[in-house]
Design a protein around this motif. Structure first.
Motif, PDB file in Angstrom:
ATOM      1  N   GLY A  34       2.574  52.471  17.653  1.00 30.09           N
ATOM      2  CA  GLY A  34       1.560  51.751  18.369  1.00 30.09           C
ATOM      3  C   GLY A  34       1.445  50.476  18.251  1.00 30.09           C
ATOM      4  O   GLY A  34       0.462  49.771  18.662  1.00 30.09           O
ATOM      5  N   CYS A  35       2.643  49.773  17.722  1.00 25.92           N
ATOM      6  CA  CYS A  35       2.716  48.420  17.469  1.00 25.92           C
ATOM      7  C   CYS A  35       3.281  47.644  18.485  1.00 25.92           C
ATOM      8  O   CYS A  35       4.332  48.251  19.361  1.00 25.92           O
ATOM      9  CB  CYS A  35       3.615  48.150  16.231  1.00 25.92           C
ATOM     10  N   SER A  36       3.034  46.448  18.917  1.00 25.69           N
ATOM     11  CA  SER A  36       3.730  45.802  19.835  1.00 25.69           C
ATOM     12  C   SER A  36       4.233  44.482  19.008  1.00 25.69           C
ATOM     13  O   SER A  36       4.047  44.241  17.779  1.00 25.69           O
ATOM     14  CB  SER A  36       2.552  45.212  20.846  1.00 25.69           C
ATOM     15  N   ARG A  37       4.877  43.475  19.890  1.00 25.59           N
ATOM     16  CA  ARG A  37       5.596  42.305  19.041  1.00 25.59           C
ATOM     17  C   ARG A  37       4.503  41.488  18.609  1.00 25.59           C
ATOM     18  O   ARG A  37       4.729  40.974  17.371  1.00 25.59           O
ATOM     19  CB  ARG A  37       6.011  41.522  20.292  1.00 25.59           C
ATOM     20  N   ARG A  38       3.388  41.457  18.919  1.00 27.59           N
ATOM     21  CA  ARG A  38       2.377  40.814  18.135  1.00 27.59           C
ATOM     22  C   ARG A  38       1.839  41.267  16.645  1.00 27.59           C
ATOM     23  O   ARG A  38       1.197  40.628  15.939  1.00 27.59           O
ATOM     24  CB  ARG A  38       0.967  40.552  19.110  1.00 27.59           C
ATOM     25  N   HIS A  39       2.131  42.485  16.619  1.00 25.24           N
ATOM     26  CA  HIS A  39       2.050  43.168  15.173  1.00 25.24           C
ATOM     27  C   HIS A  39       3.191  42.694  14.166  1.00 25.24           C
ATOM     28  O   HIS A  39       2.972  43.225  12.952  1.00 25.24           O
ATOM     29  CB  HIS A  39       1.768  44.607  15.314  1.00 25.24           C
ATOM     30  N   LEU A  40       4.377  42.228  14.799  1.00 26.72           N
ATOM     31  CA  LEU A  40       5.342  41.826  13.794  1.00 26.72           C
ATOM     32  C   LEU A  40       5.092  40.700  12.948  1.00 26.72           C
ATOM     33  O   LEU A  40       4.516  39.997  13.336  1.00 26.72           O
ATOM     34  CB  LEU A  40       6.669  41.741  14.715  1.00 26.72           C
ATOM     35  N   PRO A  41       5.749  40.865  11.717  1.00 17.51           N
ATOM     36  CA  PRO A  41       5.687  39.614  10.737  1.00 17.51           C
ATOM     37  C   PRO A  41       6.674  38.612  11.454  1.00 17.51           C
ATOM     38  O   PRO A  41       7.451  38.712  12.343  1.00 17.51           O
ATOM     39  CB  PRO A  41       6.211  40.253   9.550  1.00 17.51           C
ATOM     40  N   PRO A  42       6.518  37.259  10.759  1.00 19.63           N
ATOM     41  CA  PRO A  42       7.337  36.179  11.291  1.00 19.63           C
ATOM     42  C   PRO A  42       8.717  36.294  11.150  1.00 19.63           C
ATOM     43  O   PRO A  42       9.537  35.936  12.093  1.00 19.63           O
ATOM     44  CB  PRO A  42       6.624  34.837  10.332  1.00 19.63           C
ATOM     45  N   ASP A  43       9.102  37.104  10.441  1.00 13.39           N
ATOM     46  CA  ASP A  43      10.675  37.563  10.450  1.00 13.39           C
ATOM     47  C   ASP A  43      11.083  38.317  11.148  1.00 13.39           C
ATOM     48  O   ASP A  43      12.506  38.577  11.472  1.00 13.39           O
ATOM     49  CB  ASP A  43      11.155  37.878   8.941  1.00 13.39           C
ATOM     50  N   GLY A  44      10.218  39.041  12.045  1.00  9.77           N
ATOM     51  CA  GLY A  44      10.685  40.058  13.031  1.00  9.77           C
ATOM     52  C   GLY A  44      10.918  41.338  12.678  1.00  9.77           C
ATOM     53  O   GLY A  44      11.467  42.136  13.565  1.00  9.77           O
ATOM     54  N   ILE A  45      11.123  41.433  11.222  1.00 12.76           N
ATOM     55  CA  ILE A  45      11.541  42.874  10.890  1.00 12.76           C
ATOM     56  C   ILE A  45      10.312  43.977  10.601  1.00 12.76           C
ATOM     57  O   ILE A  45       9.232  43.487  10.222  1.00 12.76           O
ATOM     58  CB  ILE A  45      11.893  42.857   9.355  1.00 12.76           C
ATOM     59  N   TYR A  46      10.410  44.743  11.374  1.00 13.77           N
ATOM     60  CA  TYR A  46       9.410  45.925  11.561  1.00 13.77           C
ATOM     61  C   TYR A  46       9.293  46.609   9.988  1.00 13.77           C
ATOM     62  O   TYR A  46       9.985  47.082   9.606  1.00 13.77           O
ATOM     63  CB  TYR A  46       9.635  47.057  12.574  1.00 13.77           C
ATOM     64  N   PRO A  47       7.921  46.508   9.669  1.00 14.99           N
ATOM     65  CA  PRO A  47       7.560  46.898   8.189  1.00 14.99           C
ATOM     66  C   PRO A  47       7.251  48.493   8.194  1.00 14.99           C
ATOM     67  O   PRO A  47       6.986  48.837   7.020  1.00 14.99           O
ATOM     68  CB  PRO A  47       6.440  45.987   8.024  1.00 14.99           C
ATOM     69  N   GLY A  48       7.355  49.163   9.157  1.00 15.58           N
ATOM     70  CA  GLY A  48       7.268  50.556   8.989  1.00 15.58           C
ATOM     71  C   GLY A  48       5.549  51.008   9.003  1.00 15.58           C
ATOM     72  O   GLY A  48       5.202  52.028   8.348  1.00 15.58           O
ATOM     73  N   THR A  49       4.843  50.259   9.888  1.00 19.27           N
ATOM     74  CA  THR A  49       3.469  50.473  10.101  1.00 19.27           C
ATOM     75  C   THR A  49       3.208  52.141  10.400  1.00 19.27           C
ATOM     76  O   THR A  49       2.052  52.493   9.799  1.00 19.27           O
ATOM     77  CB  THR A  49       2.891  49.491  11.019  1.00 19.27           C
ATOM     78  N   CYS A  50       3.910  52.295  11.223  1.00 18.56           N
ATOM     79  CA  CYS A  50       3.540  53.974  11.728  1.00 18.56           C
ATOM     80  C   CYS A  50       4.481  54.887  11.355  1.00 18.56           C
ATOM     81  O   CYS A  50       4.464  55.932  12.141  1.00 18.56           O
ATOM     82  CB  CYS A  50       3.643  53.830  13.321  1.00 18.56           C
ATOM     83  N   ARG A  51       5.098  54.789  10.355  1.00 20.03           N
ATOM     84  CA  ARG A  51       6.214  55.823   9.743  1.00 20.03           C
ATOM     85  C   ARG A  51       5.329  57.056   9.404  1.00 20.03           C
ATOM     86  O   ARG A  51       5.811  57.970   9.770  1.00 20.03           O
ATOM     87  CB  ARG A  51       6.772  55.248   8.661  1.00 20.03           C
ATOM     88  N   ASP A  52       3.982  56.945   8.828  1.00 16.21           N
ATOM     89  CA  ASP A  52       3.470  57.970   8.392  1.00 16.21           C
ATOM     90  C   ASP A  52       2.245  58.433   9.387  1.00 16.21           C
ATOM     91  O   ASP A  52       1.388  59.228   8.770  1.00 16.21           O
ATOM     92  CB  ASP A  52       3.057  57.730   6.991  1.00 16.21           C
ATOM     93  N   GLY A  53       2.347  57.945  10.448  1.00 18.25           N
ATOM     94  CA  GLY A  53       1.203  58.024  11.458  1.00 18.25           C
ATOM     95  C   GLY A  53       0.697  56.868  11.970  1.00 18.25           C
ATOM     96  O   GLY A  53       0.708  55.775  11.557  1.00 18.25           O
ATOM     97  N   LEU A  54       0.100  57.260  13.063  1.00 17.61           N
ATOM     98  CA  LEU A  54      -0.525  55.814  13.691  1.00 17.61           C
ATOM     99  C   LEU A  54      -1.627  55.542  13.081  1.00 17.61           C
ATOM    100  O   LEU A  54      -2.618  56.000  12.759  1.00 17.61           O
ATOM    101  CB  LEU A  54      -0.995  56.294  15.381  1.00 17.61           C
ATOM    102  N   PRO A  55      -1.934  53.977  12.882  1.00 15.76           N
ATOM    103  CA  PRO A  55      -3.249  53.485  12.204  1.00 15.76           C
ATOM    104  C   PRO A  55      -4.172  53.682  13.187  1.00 15.76           C
ATOM    105  O   PRO A  55      -4.270  53.820  14.356  1.00 15.76           O
ATOM    106  CB  PRO A  55      -2.888  52.105  12.177  1.00 15.76           C
ATOM    107  N   PRO A  56      -5.657  53.755  12.520  1.00 18.45           N
ATOM    108  CA  PRO A  56      -6.746  53.932  13.433  1.00 18.45           C
ATOM    109  C   PRO A  56      -6.806  52.807  14.660  1.00 18.45           C
ATOM    110  O   PRO A  56      -6.626  51.736  14.261  1.00 18.45           O
ATOM    111  CB  PRO A  56      -7.860  53.629  12.427  1.00 18.45           C
ATOM    112  N   GLY A  57      -6.990  53.474  15.698  1.00 24.22           N
ATOM    113  CA  GLY A  57      -7.270  52.562  17.137  1.00 24.22           C
ATOM    114  C   GLY A  57      -5.944  52.317  17.789  1.00 24.22           C
ATOM    115  O   GLY A  57      -5.969  51.649  18.615  1.00 24.22           O
ATOM    116  N   ARG A  58      -4.812  52.656  17.278  1.00 23.74           N
ATOM    117  CA  ARG A  58      -3.676  52.596  17.759  1.00 23.74           C
ATOM    118  C   ARG A  58      -3.156  53.748  18.779  1.00 23.74           C
ATOM    119  O   ARG A  58      -3.282  54.708  18.200  1.00 23.74           O
ATOM    120  CB  ARG A  58      -2.287  52.312  16.847  1.00 23.74           C
TER     121      ARG A  58
END
Length: 299
Positions: free
Chosen positions: A107-131
């Motif tokens: 459920g992440c867009s580019r604005r959710h990425l850190p400055p280095d652009g490497i996806y941190p795995g935010t949704c690996r274990d399920g979508l965060p609330p509100g996404r």
């Protein structure tokens, strides 16, 4: 480690342009190199139009590119194929990866990425609330380093996760991403070796991971030198004095062969004569590994 193409199979190569504009010189070099490699292996050479990104496509570009290739004597050994017509294969592969937990909804867009652009795995274990689910990403966290032997560049290894983290295989706008589509289509058409520019070298580990997750055998790999201007910058598709448009086919062909380390003797002027010489003298050892500047600007 992925090795060179399986020599027990009949060789099948391809050239796969994107219809985002006219055929430019870097693409001509890739087309000529892939064609000569296929012919040197007594193999087939196919053209596939990678028309999976409608927002970036230019109307009529695919037809113009195919016509330009024909002017250089480059014709597919089978009817030209189009990636957009393989949607059912792409969808089947996507479902397989989701079903076996190799991929997940994100459920992440580019604005959710850190400055280095490497996806941190935010949704690996399920979508965060509100996404809400937007894209689909391929897991890289448990992937081994992917290595392969390129016939020009030699051994190359990288961990797909270090490039950008879990990577997108279905975009937020619903379009299938390049890294999945190219694997599915190459496998479906029996491509035994992928010949393309070295600017795509770092895409190969991600594609090898897709092959592995889908249970498919990867092809061999051959990455051609990137063509630059005299200042070492990669030639732009919008270069106004691109040789494909600014020179005759025979003049542009000589420059393309020069970029591949195969410039014919001075007296070999016609397009047919250059092709004959190139086919008879094709040698992998002639092809440079690094970027090449070939003096592309009109005299």
């Amino acid at each position: 480690m992925s090795q060179a193409n399986d020599t027990t199979k009949p060789y099948v190569g391809r050239f796969a342009p994107s219809p985002t504009g006219v055929l430019h010189f870097g693409s001509l070099v890739a087309a000529v190199g892939s064609y000569l490699r296929a012919r040197s292996q007594n193999g087939r050479w196919l053209i596939r139009v990678e028309d999976l990104d409608p927002p970036r496509e230019v109307p009529g570009a695919a037809e113009e590119q195919i016509a330009t290739l024909a002017r250089f004597g480059l014709r597919s050994d089978a009817p030209v194929s189009y990636q957009s017509r393989s949607a059912s294969l792409h969808d089947k592969a996507l479902k397989q990866l989701l079903d076996n937990k190799s991929a997940y909804w994100c459920g992440c867009s580019r604005r959710h990425l850190p400055p280095d652009g490497i996806y941190p795995g935010t949704c690996r274990d399920g979508l965060p609330p509100g996404r809400e689910p937007r894209s689909v990403r391929l897991r890289t966290d448990d992937a081994e380093t992917e290595c392969f032997v390129d016939v020009i560049q030699g051994e190359y290894c990288d961990h797909p996760g270090r490039i950008g983290g879990d990577f997108i295989i279905r975009r937020g706008d619903g379009l299938i991403a390049y890294q999945l589509a190219v694997v599915v289509d190459d496998a479906a058409t029996g491509i035994t070796e992928v010949v393309r520019g070295a600017d795509l070298l770092d895409s190969t580990p991600r594609q090898l991971l897709v092959y592995r997750r889908l249970g498919l055998s990867p092809p061999g790999w051959m990455h051609l030198p990137v063509v630059t201007d005299d200042q070492g910058r990669k030639l732009s598709k919008s270069d106004n004095d691109d040789p494909v448009a600014a020179r005759t086919p025979s003049e542009a062909m000589r420059l393309a062969l020069r970029a591949l380390g195969h410039e014919p003797p001075a007296g070999t002027r016609s397009l047919d004569a250059q092709w004959q010489w190139a086919r008879e003298n094709f040698d992998l050892q002639r092809i440079p590994r690094g970027p090449v500047a070939v003096g592309v600007h009109p005299a």
